[in-house]
Design an enzyme around this catalytic site. Structure first.
Site, mmCIF file in Angstrom:
data_model
loop_
_atom_site.group_PDB
_atom_site.id
_atom_site.type_symbol
_atom_site.label_atom_id
_atom_site.label_comp_id
_atom_site.label_asym_id
_atom_site.label_seq_id
_atom_site.Cartn_x
_atom_site.Cartn_y
_atom_site.Cartn_z
ATOM 1 N N ASP A 242 0.833 -0.778 -0.008
ATOM 2 C CA ASP A 242 0.183 0.006 0.177
ATOM 3 C C ASP A 242 0.987 1.255 -0.162
ATOM 4 O OD1 ASP A 242 -1.788 1.929 0.885
ATOM 5 O OD2 ASP A 242 -2.853 1.524 2.338
ATOM 6 N N VAL A 243 1.214 2.069 -1.288
ATOM 7 C CA VAL A 243 1.775 3.515 -1.079
ATOM 8 C C VAL A 243 2.200 4.584 0.118
ATOM 9 C CG1 VAL A 243 2.204 2.593 -3.738
ATOM 10 C CG2 VAL A 243 1.034 4.456 -2.755
ATOM 11 N N ASN B 102 1.955 5.605 -10.141
ATOM 12 C CA ASN B 102 0.681 6.127 -10.061
ATOM 13 C C ASN B 102 -0.128 5.328 -9.621
ATOM 14 O OD1 ASN B 102 -0.469 4.676 -13.495
ATOM 15 N ND2 ASN B 102 -1.236 3.575 -12.047
ATOM 16 N N TYR C 292 -9.242 14.953 -5.389
ATOM 17 C CA TYR C 292 -8.831 14.167 -5.786
ATOM 18 C C TYR C 292 -7.914 15.551 -6.866
ATOM 19 C CZ TYR C 292 -7.350 11.753 -10.747
ATOM 20 O OH TYR C 292 -6.778 11.340 -11.437
ATOM 21 N N LYS D 48 -3.594 15.986 -7.427
ATOM 22 C CA LYS D 48 -2.692 16.382 -8.672
ATOM 23 C C LYS D 48 -2.002 17.785 -8.709
ATOM 24 C CE LYS D 48 -3.748 11.688 -9.885
ATOM 25 N NZ LYS D 48 -2.617 11.014 -9.445
HETATM 26 P P1 NAD Z 1 -7.399 2.259 -12.005
HETATM 27 O O1 NAD Z 1 -8.186 2.500 -11.296
HETATM 28 O O2 NAD Z 1 -7.067 0.989 -13.715
HETATM 29 O O3 NAD Z 1 -5.538 1.917 -11.272
HETATM 30 C C1 NAD Z 1 -4.781 2.458 -10.013
HETATM 31 C C2 NAD Z 1 -3.994 1.495 -9.193
HETATM 32 O O4 NAD Z 1 -3.934 2.002 -8.645
HETATM 33 C C3 NAD Z 1 -5.309 -0.281 -9.087
HETATM 34 O O5 NAD Z 1 -4.494 -0.757 -10.215
HETATM 35 C C4 NAD Z 1 -5.265 -0.134 -8.338
HETATM 36 O O6 NAD Z 1 -4.893 -1.070 -6.912
HETATM 37 C C5 NAD Z 1 -4.108 0.727 -7.402
HETATM 38 N N1 NAD Z 1 -4.372 1.393 -5.909
HETATM 39 C C6 NAD Z 1 -4.433 2.853 -5.180
HETATM 40 N N2 NAD Z 1 -4.706 2.891 -4.432
HETATM 41 C C7 NAD Z 1 -3.566 2.084 -3.848
HETATM 42 C C8 NAD Z 1 -2.642 1.982 -2.886
HETATM 43 N N3 NAD Z 1 -3.071 2.295 -1.363
HETATM 44 N N4 NAD Z 1 -1.440 1.305 -2.824
HETATM 45 C C9 NAD Z 1 -1.199 0.747 -4.291
HETATM 46 N N5 NAD Z 1 -2.049 0.895 -5.010
HETATM 47 C C10 NAD Z 1 -2.592 1.062 -4.885
HETATM 48 O O7 NAD Z 1 -7.047 3.339 -12.817
HETATM 49 P P2 NAD Z 1 -6.136 4.010 -13.575
HETATM 50 O O8 NAD Z 1 -7.076 5.132 -14.663
HETATM 51 O O9 NAD Z 1 -5.407 3.764 -14.571
HETATM 52 O O10 NAD Z 1 -5.423 5.405 -12.925
HETATM 53 C C11 NAD Z 1 -3.634 5.241 -13.227
HETATM 54 C C12 NAD Z 1 -3.393 6.827 -11.991
HETATM 55 O O11 NAD Z 1 -3.838 7.297 -13.763
HETATM 56 C C13 NAD Z 1 -4.040 6.836 -11.133
HETATM 57 O O12 NAD Z 1 -3.088 8.251 -10.943
HETATM 58 C C14 NAD Z 1 -4.695 8.430 -11.812
HETATM 59 O O13 NAD Z 1 -5.278 9.200 -11.329
HETATM 60 C C15 NAD Z 1 -4.102 8.990 -13.021
HETATM 61 N N6 NAD Z 1 -4.969 8.869 -14.295
HETATM 62 C C16 NAD Z 1 -5.820 7.901 -15.179
HETATM 63 C C17 NAD Z 1 -7.142 9.186 -15.914
HETATM 64 C C18 NAD Z 1 -7.382 8.102 -16.828
HETATM 65 O O14 NAD Z 1 -8.350 8.307 -17.803
HETATM 66 N N7 NAD Z 1 -7.823 7.052 -16.835
HETATM 67 C C19 NAD Z 1 -6.716 10.574 -16.072
HETATM 68 C C20 NAD Z 1 -5.924 10.751 -15.264
HETATM 69 C C21 NAD Z 1 -4.733 10.599 -14.483
#
Ligand code: NAD
Length: 267
Positions: free
Chosen positions: A66-67, A93, A165, A169
């Site tokens: 857990d990060v 990430n 959120y 960011k």
């Molecule tokens: P996702 O929900 O598929 O992936 C997020 C991952 O983070 C999951 O695998 C989850 O298990 C993991 N996670 C959550 N809490 C955690 C913790 N405490 N320790 C370790 N891992 C943890 O979503 P995504 O879209 O792949 O998001 C990845 C990153 O990209 C995030 O930081 C998100 O804010 C960013 N992001 C996504 C989008 C989008 O459109 N999908 C847009 C902008 C930014």
């Protein structure tokens, strides 16, 4: 045989059991990096990434952490060093959303998102930097180490109903830049990738029906919703020496979402 771009380097990718993190882990593995595929809860998606990397002849392993928990982060880096000798690349990430109207947002929702999205990036970056310095230059890269923070267009665009959120960011943006300023003299390269709308589980409501996708496309001048490989490709490049002079930058990968699309039809 031609050397792969990241041959001999080791990458830690947090939150790599789904979505963007999983795609980054696989892309880094295909580029020749040894990959530590981090997951928090369910390991299935992380195992898929490891299997793909191994099937292509690479090296990878899953590590649970857990990060937002310092001991777990430190333990993850210790496992990475034990398995692969060092860490060269961190992809910060892991992230999540706990959405609520501001007036209804609980302190738990606020704290949880900040703990994972911002404090998690701080803890992982600090562990990575300590390892970069311990190891010293090893000839695998022009940089001592590379940190890539997964930000969002919401480091720039305010987001009603998501203040936790957006604040996280926005915090990542100035954390990244301050780290770049402080660590640049040590040859540690720090940048962010800011995705726009990428199809992943985090935002499935926004694209899973044709009506929702059409609404979403109004925000995207390039008229395509992003896919995870759009982010994986940029992340590999940012981790490689091809981008060695990019430092302290946020690379927006958003199909133009930050171009004030409301003005597309002349405002
Ligand atoms: P996702 O929900 O598929 O992936 C997020 C991952 O983070 C999951 O695998 C989850 O298990 C993991 N996670 C959550 N809490 C955690 C913790 N405490 N320790 C370790 N891992 C943890 O979503 P995504 O879209 O792949 O998001 C990845 C990153 O990209 C995030 O930081 C998100 O804010 C960013 N992001 C996504 C989008 C989008 O459109 N999908 C847009 C902008 C930014």
């Amino acid at each position: 045989m031609e050397m792969k771009k990241l041959e001999g380097q080791t990458a830690v990718v947090t939150g790599a059991s789904s979505g963007i993190g999983q795609a980054c882990a696989i892309a880094l593995g295909m580029a020749g990096a040894n990959v530590v595929v981090n997951y928090a809860g369910n390991p299935n998606g992380a195992i898929v990434a490891v299997d793909k990397i191994k099937a292509a002849g690479g090296r990878a392993m899953v590590v649970q952490a857990d990060v937002s928990q310092k001991e777990q982060v430190d333990n993850m880096f210790a496992q990475a060093v034990e398995a692969f000798g060092t860490v060269d690349i961190l992809v910060n990430n892991a992230g999540l959303q706990k959405d609520a109207a501001f007036i209804d947002m609980t302190l738990e929702q606020w704290n949880y998102v900040l703990a994972v999205n911002l404090t998690g990036q701080f803890l992982c970056a600090q562990a990575a930097v300590k390892e970069f310095i311990r190891r010293g230059m090893n000839g695998h890269s022009k940089a001592l180490g590379k940190i890539i923070c997964m930000s969002s267009v919401h480091e720039l665009i305010p987001w009603a109903g998501h203040v936790n959120y957006a604040a996280s960011k926005g915090g990542v943006m100035l954390m990244m830049k301050s780290l770049a300023q402080e660590l640049g003299p040590m040859k540690i390269r720090v940048n962010s990738v800011a995705p726009g709308a990428i199809k992943t589980p985090i935002n499935h409501m926004a694209w899973e029906t044709p009506e929702a996708e059409e609404r979403l496309l109004k925000l995207i001048p390039y008229k395509r919703v992003g896919v995870v490989d759009d982010i994986g490709n940029v992340t590999v490049w940012l981790a490689s020496d091809e981008s060695d002079y990019i430092h302290g930058a946020t690379i927006f990968v958003d199909g133009g979402m930050t171009l004030y699309p409301g003005f597309e039809d002349n405002g």
